[in-house]
Design a protein around this motif. Structure first.
Motif, PDB file in Angstrom:
ATOM      1  N   PHE A 184       0.614   7.632  -6.368  1.00 24.77           N
ATOM      2  CA  PHE A 184       1.880   7.501  -6.230  1.00 24.77           C
ATOM      3  C   PHE A 184       2.489   7.321  -7.779  1.00 24.77           C
ATOM      4  O   PHE A 184       3.807   8.282  -7.557  1.00 24.77           O
ATOM      5  CB  PHE A 184       2.461   6.145  -5.204  1.00 24.77           C
ATOM      6  CG  PHE A 184       3.645   5.690  -4.878  1.00 24.77           C
ATOM      7  CD1 PHE A 184       3.319   6.007  -3.418  1.00 24.77           C
ATOM      8  CD2 PHE A 184       4.746   4.752  -5.596  1.00 24.77           C
ATOM      9  CE1 PHE A 184       4.768   6.220  -2.971  1.00 24.77           C
ATOM     10  CE2 PHE A 184       5.562   5.077  -4.928  1.00 24.77           C
ATOM     11  CZ  PHE A 184       5.705   5.320  -3.402  1.00 24.77           C
TER      12      PHE A 184
ATOM     13  N   LYS B 255       0.798  -0.996  -0.538  1.00 22.35           N
ATOM     14  CA  LYS B 255      -0.073  -0.007  -0.112  1.00 22.35           C
ATOM     15  C   LYS B 255       0.906   1.108  -0.131  1.00 22.35           C
ATOM     16  O   LYS B 255       1.688   1.323   0.325  1.00 22.35           O
ATOM     17  CB  LYS B 255      -1.290   0.098   1.320  1.00 22.35           C
ATOM     18  CG  LYS B 255      -1.750  -1.354   1.037  1.00 22.35           C
ATOM     19  CD  LYS B 255      -3.089  -1.024   2.494  1.00 22.35           C
ATOM     20  CE  LYS B 255      -2.132  -1.655   3.894  1.00 22.35           C
ATOM     21  NZ  LYS B 255      -1.875  -2.493   3.848  1.00 22.35           N
ATOM     22  N   TYR B 256       0.153   2.156  -0.074  1.00 24.65           N
ATOM     23  CA  TYR B 256       0.786   4.122  -0.520  1.00 24.65           C
ATOM     24  C   TYR B 256       0.481   4.578   0.413  1.00 24.65           C
ATOM     25  O   TYR B 256      -1.225   4.790   0.727  1.00 24.65           O
ATOM     26  CB  TYR B 256       0.903   4.221  -2.106  1.00 24.65           C
ATOM     27  CG  TYR B 256       1.422   2.933  -2.722  1.00 24.65           C
ATOM     28  CD1 TYR B 256       3.111   3.110  -2.444  1.00 24.65           C
ATOM     29  CD2 TYR B 256       0.896   1.643  -3.311  1.00 24.65           C
ATOM     30  CE1 TYR B 256       3.251   2.263  -3.549  1.00 24.65           C
ATOM     31  CE2 TYR B 256       1.276   0.943  -4.477  1.00 24.65           C
ATOM     32  CZ  TYR B 256       2.585   1.401  -4.086  1.00 24.65           C
ATOM     33  OH  TYR B 256       3.556   0.034  -5.573  1.00 24.65           O
TER      34      TYR B 256
ATOM     35  N   ASP C 169       5.573  -0.945   3.456  1.00 22.06           N
ATOM     36  CA  ASP C 169       4.746   0.187   2.977  1.00 22.06           C
ATOM     37  C   ASP C 169       5.704   1.330   2.379  1.00 22.06           C
ATOM     38  O   ASP C 169       5.924   1.484   2.880  1.00 22.06           O
ATOM     39  CB  ASP C 169       2.942   0.777   3.477  1.00 22.06           C
ATOM     40  CG  ASP C 169       2.139  -1.015   3.215  1.00 22.06           C
ATOM     41  OD1 ASP C 169       2.164  -1.386   2.690  1.00 22.06           O
ATOM     42  OD2 ASP C 169       1.235  -0.630   3.924  1.00 22.06           O
TER      43      ASP C 169
ATOM     44  N   GLU D  34      -2.448   3.672  -5.335  1.00 19.08           N
ATOM     45  CA  GLU D  34      -1.311   2.961  -7.277  1.00 19.08           C
ATOM     46  C   GLU D  34      -0.691   4.140  -7.764  1.00 19.08           C
ATOM     47  O   GLU D  34       0.098   4.889  -8.458  1.00 19.08           O
ATOM     48  CB  GLU D  34      -1.303   1.624  -7.348  1.00 19.08           C
ATOM     49  CG  GLU D  34       0.261   1.178  -8.053  1.00 19.08           C
ATOM     50  CD  GLU D  34      -0.773  -0.177  -8.034  1.00 19.08           C
ATOM     51  OE1 GLU D  34      -1.452  -0.923  -7.824  1.00 19.08           O
ATOM     52  OE2 GLU D  34       0.709  -1.178  -8.977  1.00 19.08           O
ATOM     53  N   GLU D  35      -2.204   4.536  -8.792  1.00 19.56           N
ATOM     54  CA  GLU D  35      -1.731   5.168 -10.301  1.00 19.56           C
ATOM     55  C   GLU D  35      -1.514   6.877  -9.174  1.00 19.56           C
ATOM     56  O   GLU D  35      -0.726   7.311  -9.818  1.00 19.56           O
ATOM     57  CB  GLU D  35      -2.923   5.419 -10.617  1.00 19.56           C
ATOM     58  CG  GLU D  35      -3.800   4.495 -11.125  1.00 19.56           C
ATOM     59  CD  GLU D  35      -4.778   4.686  -9.778  1.00 19.56           C
ATOM     60  OE1 GLU D  35      -5.686   4.559  -9.391  1.00 19.56           O
ATOM     61  OE2 GLU D  35      -4.587   2.439  -9.500  1.00 19.56           O
TER      62      GLU D  35
END
Length: 137
Positions: free
Chosen positions: A126, A2-3, A45, A123-124
Motif C-alpha cells: 500500500f 487493513k488495506y 480501512d 501495508e508495505e
DNA sequence: GCCAACGTTGGC
DNA sequence: GCCAACGTTGGC
C-alpha cells in the motif's frame, strides 16, 4: 487498519462516479473469496480503487464506512456488500504496467491472481503504491 | 478478439 | 468425491 484493493470496470462504475456520489455500496461481488474479503473489512480501512479492462490502473482511494451487510440487490443470503466513501484521487494513477516493474510488488494479488475482485493488500505494498501515485512520471 | 487462469456445475 | 466441461474474467 487493513488495506484492500477493489476492482471495477469503468464502464460499470468508474471512480469518477464515486467522486461524484461521494459514497456507494459495493455490490455485484459473486465470488466467495472476494465475499470473504468484504466480510473482513472494518470501518476506516482503505481500498485502492482499480479500473480493470479499461485503464488497468489504480486511480484513487476509497474508505470503508459501513461493514458487510446483506447485498440489497439479491435475496441470496450468500452475498454481501460494504459501503465505501470517496477518499482521494491519485495525482498520478498507478498502472498495472508500472506495478509489474516494481520488484517488491510482484507478490501483490493483483499481479498473482488478477481475477479476484476484492483483494487484501499488504501495508508495505500500500505504501509503495501511494509513493508511486505521488511521483511524477 | 483471443486465450489463459480460475471457479462452478454436474455426471458418474 | 473426482474431474471434465463449461462460463467468466481480465490481461494482452
Amino acid at each position: 487498519m487493513k488495506y484492500w484493493l477493489i476492482k471495477s470496470e469503468p464502464e460499470t462504475y468508474p471512480f469518477s462516479k464515486l467522486k461524484e456520489e461521494n459514497q456507494t455500496f459495493w455490490d455485484g461481488v459473486r465470488n466467495y473469496q472476494a465475499r470473504n474479503n468484504l466480510r473482513d473489512m472494518t470501518i476506516g480501512d482503505l481500498c485502492l480503487f482499480y479500473h480493470s479492462n479499461e485503464g488497468k490502473e489504480i486511480v484513487g482511494l476509497a474508505k470503508v464506512v459501513r461493514e458487510a451487510y446483506q447485498d440489497p440487490t439479491t435475496d441470496d443470503q450468500a452475498w454481501l456488500v460494504v459501503d465505501v466513501a470517496f477518499e482521494k484521487e491519485f495525482k498520478n494513477p498507478v498502472s498495472l504496467v508500472e506495478i509489474k516493474k516494481v520488484p517488491e510488488l510482484q507478490n501483490m494479488v493483483l499481479v498473482k491472481n488478477s481475477r479476484l475482485s476484492v483483494q487484501p493488500v499488504m501495508e508495505e505494498e500500500f505504501g509503495s503504491i501511494l509513493r508511486l501515485s505521488e511521483s511524477e512520471k
